[in-house]
Design a protein around this motif. Sequence first.
Motif, mmCIF file in Angstrom:
data_model
loop_
_atom_site.group_PDB
_atom_site.id
_atom_site.type_symbol
_atom_site.label_atom_id
_atom_site.label_comp_id
_atom_site.label_asym_id
_atom_site.label_seq_id
_atom_site.Cartn_x
_atom_site.Cartn_y
_atom_site.Cartn_z
ATOM 1 N N VAL A 32 7.144 11.664 4.788
ATOM 2 C CA VAL A 32 6.891 11.186 6.143
ATOM 3 C C VAL A 32 7.600 9.850 6.332
ATOM 4 C CG1 VAL A 32 4.622 12.273 6.459
ATOM 5 C CG2 VAL A 32 4.736 10.021 5.456
ATOM 6 N N ALA A 33 8.043 9.630 7.559
ATOM 7 C CA ALA A 33 8.657 8.339 7.884
ATOM 8 C C ALA A 33 7.764 7.678 8.912
ATOM 9 C CB ALA A 33 10.054 8.542 8.451
ATOM 10 N N LEU A 34 7.435 6.403 8.678
ATOM 11 C CA LEU A 34 6.591 5.721 9.644
ATOM 12 C C LEU A 34 7.054 4.310 9.935
ATOM 13 C CD1 LEU A 34 3.726 4.489 7.575
ATOM 14 C CD2 LEU A 34 4.373 6.833 7.244
ATOM 15 N N LEU A 41 3.528 7.425 13.007
ATOM 16 C CA LEU A 41 4.322 8.453 12.351
ATOM 17 C C LEU A 41 5.584 8.722 13.162
ATOM 18 C CD1 LEU A 41 3.843 10.567 9.960
ATOM 19 C CD2 LEU A 41 3.369 12.166 11.780
ATOM 20 N N LEU A 42 6.741 8.636 12.512
ATOM 21 C CA LEU A 42 7.986 8.844 13.256
ATOM 22 C C LEU A 42 8.565 10.230 13.013
ATOM 23 C CD1 LEU A 42 9.611 5.357 12.577
ATOM 24 C CD2 LEU A 42 8.444 6.097 14.652
ATOM 25 N N GLU A 47 13.683 15.778 8.322
ATOM 26 C CA GLU A 47 14.223 14.617 9.029
ATOM 27 C C GLU A 47 13.806 13.315 8.355
ATOM 28 O OE1 GLU A 47 14.631 15.609 13.676
ATOM 29 O OE2 GLU A 47 12.594 15.652 12.894
ATOM 30 N N ALA A 48 12.567 13.278 7.856
ATOM 31 C CA ALA A 48 12.088 12.066 7.186
ATOM 32 C C ALA A 48 12.766 11.906 5.830
ATOM 33 C CB ALA A 48 10.574 12.128 7.023
ATOM 34 N N SER A 49 13.022 13.024 5.163
ATOM 35 C CA SER A 49 13.590 12.924 3.815
ATOM 36 C C SER A 49 15.021 12.398 3.847
ATOM 37 C CB SER A 49 13.489 14.270 3.109
ATOM 38 O OG SER A 49 14.710 14.859 2.953
ATOM 39 N N GLU A 50 15.719 12.663 4.943
ATOM 40 C CA GLU A 50 17.074 12.127 5.062
ATOM 41 C C GLU A 50 17.060 10.603 5.132
ATOM 42 O OE1 GLU A 50 18.366 14.428 8.373
ATOM 43 O OE2 GLU A 50 18.795 16.173 7.110
ATOM 44 N N ILE A 59 11.144 0.528 9.109
ATOM 45 C CA ILE A 59 10.760 1.933 8.910
ATOM 46 C C ILE A 59 10.587 2.205 7.411
ATOM 47 C CG2 ILE A 59 11.497 4.351 9.176
ATOM 48 C CD1 ILE A 59 13.088 3.532 11.591
ATOM 49 N N VAL A 60 9.527 2.940 7.035
ATOM 50 C CA VAL A 60 9.400 3.344 5.630
ATOM 51 C C VAL A 60 9.311 4.855 5.548
ATOM 52 C CG1 VAL A 60 8.436 1.336 4.460
ATOM 53 C CG2 VAL A 60 6.923 2.812 5.772
ATOM 54 N N ALA A 61 9.993 5.407 4.565
ATOM 55 C CA ALA A 61 9.899 6.852 4.330
ATOM 56 C C ALA A 61 9.167 6.999 3.007
ATOM 57 C CB ALA A 61 11.279 7.470 4.260
ATOM 58 N N ILE A 62 8.043 7.741 2.996
ATOM 59 C CA ILE A 62 7.277 7.873 1.761
ATOM 60 C C ILE A 62 6.948 9.325 1.451
ATOM 61 C CG2 ILE A 62 6.198 5.579 1.744
ATOM 62 C CD1 ILE A 62 3.699 6.966 2.962
ATOM 63 N N ARG A 63 6.662 9.560 0.181
ATOM 64 C CA ARG A 63 6.190 10.874 -0.251
ATOM 65 C C ARG A 63 4.705 10.698 -0.558
ATOM 66 N NH1 ARG A 63 9.936 12.817 -4.906
ATOM 67 N NH2 ARG A 63 8.222 14.269 -5.047
ATOM 68 N N PRO A 64 3.823 11.099 0.362
ATOM 69 C CA PRO A 64 2.397 10.782 0.196
ATOM 70 C C PRO A 64 1.715 11.466 -0.982
ATOM 71 C CG PRO A 64 2.746 12.167 2.132
ATOM 72 C CD PRO A 64 4.099 11.785 1.622
ATOM 73 N N LEU A 65 2.352 12.483 -1.565
ATOM 74 C CA LEU A 65 1.713 13.182 -2.675
ATOM 75 C C LEU A 65 2.329 12.810 -4.009
ATOM 76 C CD1 LEU A 65 1.804 16.407 -0.684
ATOM 77 C CD2 LEU A 65 -0.319 15.628 -1.673
ATOM 78 N N ARG A 66 3.375 12.017 -3.951
ATOM 79 C CA ARG A 66 4.191 11.800 -5.137
ATOM 80 C C ARG A 66 3.431 11.491 -6.426
ATOM 81 N NH1 ARG A 66 9.922 9.807 -5.739
ATOM 82 N NH2 ARG A 66 10.030 9.571 -7.971
ATOM 83 N N GLU A 67 2.531 10.521 -6.384
ATOM 84 C CA GLU A 67 1.913 10.056 -7.621
ATOM 85 C C GLU A 67 0.758 10.908 -8.138
ATOM 86 O OE1 GLU A 67 3.188 7.533 -9.332
ATOM 87 O OE2 GLU A 67 4.707 7.211 -7.817
ATOM 88 N N GLY A 68 0.515 12.024 -7.538
ATOM 89 C CA GLY A 68 -0.591 12.836 -8.019
ATOM 90 C C GLY A 68 -0.930 13.842 -6.965
#
Length: 340
Positions: A32-34, A41-42, A47-50, A59-68
């Motif tokens: 997600v990009a926010l 939420l943008l 689209e966010a991963s690009e 703007i920050v693009a994050i992977r909300p599940l990444r760490e677990g």
Amino acid sequence: MFSKDIGIDLGTASILVYVAGKGIVLQEPSVVALHKDTGKLLKVGTEASEMLGKTPGNIVAIRPLREGVISDYDMTEKMLKEFIRKVTSFRLFKPRIIICVPSGITEVEERAVIDAGIQAGARRVYLIEEPVAAAIGAGIDIAKPDGHMIVDIGGGTSDIAVISLSGIVESTSIKIAGDQFDEAIVKYIRRKHNVLIGDRTAEELKMKIGCVFPRPEETSMEIRGRCLMTGLPRVFTVTSSEMIEAFEEPATRILEAIHGVLERTPPELVADIATNGIVMTGGGSLLWGFDKLIESHTGIETHVADDAISCVALGTGKSLEWVNEMQDGTINLSRRKQMN
Ligand SMILES: Nc1ncnc2c1ncn2[C@@H]1O[C@H](COP(=O)(O)OP(=O)(O)OP(=O)(O)O)[C@@H](O)[C@H]1O
Ligand SMILES: [Mg+2]
């Protein structure tokens, strides 16, 4: 039924959504990009991963599940909501949703996934364990009294499980998977070449020339990074045999986990696995030579399932057929029989 039931493979790297009667209708990165200041939420998914690694300050693009399982609850919920909205045209009736989760999930994490599903618009949420879904998706008849071993290597977790009579007999879930292989490349290149490369370059290297077992022919790739001595860009070549060295640690951890599960499995089932072979699923299983590496260590024939990346979503989708027999919420499919 007015609404279509939905199966979701809520992966740390990608999310796949299966709609009953239609199949897999969506496959996008779990990103997600926010807006940094407002939290708005943008963009979600592709689209966010690009934007990952390339965002301006606000703007920050994050992977909300990444760490677990769910490291950022609010974002996971928003992302789920957005994906569910994309696949449901009819919003009068809320869908029932089966969400796939890693086998090592704690009760607190189960609750978080269920709440995220409900908040995102589900009428009811059911959970299925990832290796069970992977086995169903790989076409294994899990209902028989016959042991099968599934090794699902995703982005954030590797799930290893022995399944018989629709249930998990023995399993483990470790946080060593595709992401850790990317990290291992970044570390290796820094140590050996004194160059810093980005995660995306590392992933590209892994997919193009990466291997955990010697390739019949050595390959190489030219990459760009920032030299840590001069601070300037540098172009250099990396070879596939360097990849084997880089991956030694995470690959060994996965082999040890497989070994551990085999050791704890009752002998009759180990004999079944020796006959049936080990089945690999998940994007990480596409790393060149993983099947060969496991085979050489265990002596058990190993193969990568067709459609390895979609197996879990396909299996979650197939399990929608049993949703009427399942109980709400925290009941996992594999525990369904014991609960009745
Ligand atoms: N051809 C390939 N070679 C090597 N690795 C690959 C290849 N294709 C995808 N991957 C890796 O697979 C991983 C993603 O796999 P997958 O989509 O199964 O994960 P996920 O289900 O989202 O994660 P998890 O199951 O851990 O929650 C990523 O790390 C990606 O780099
Ligand atoms: Mg997965």
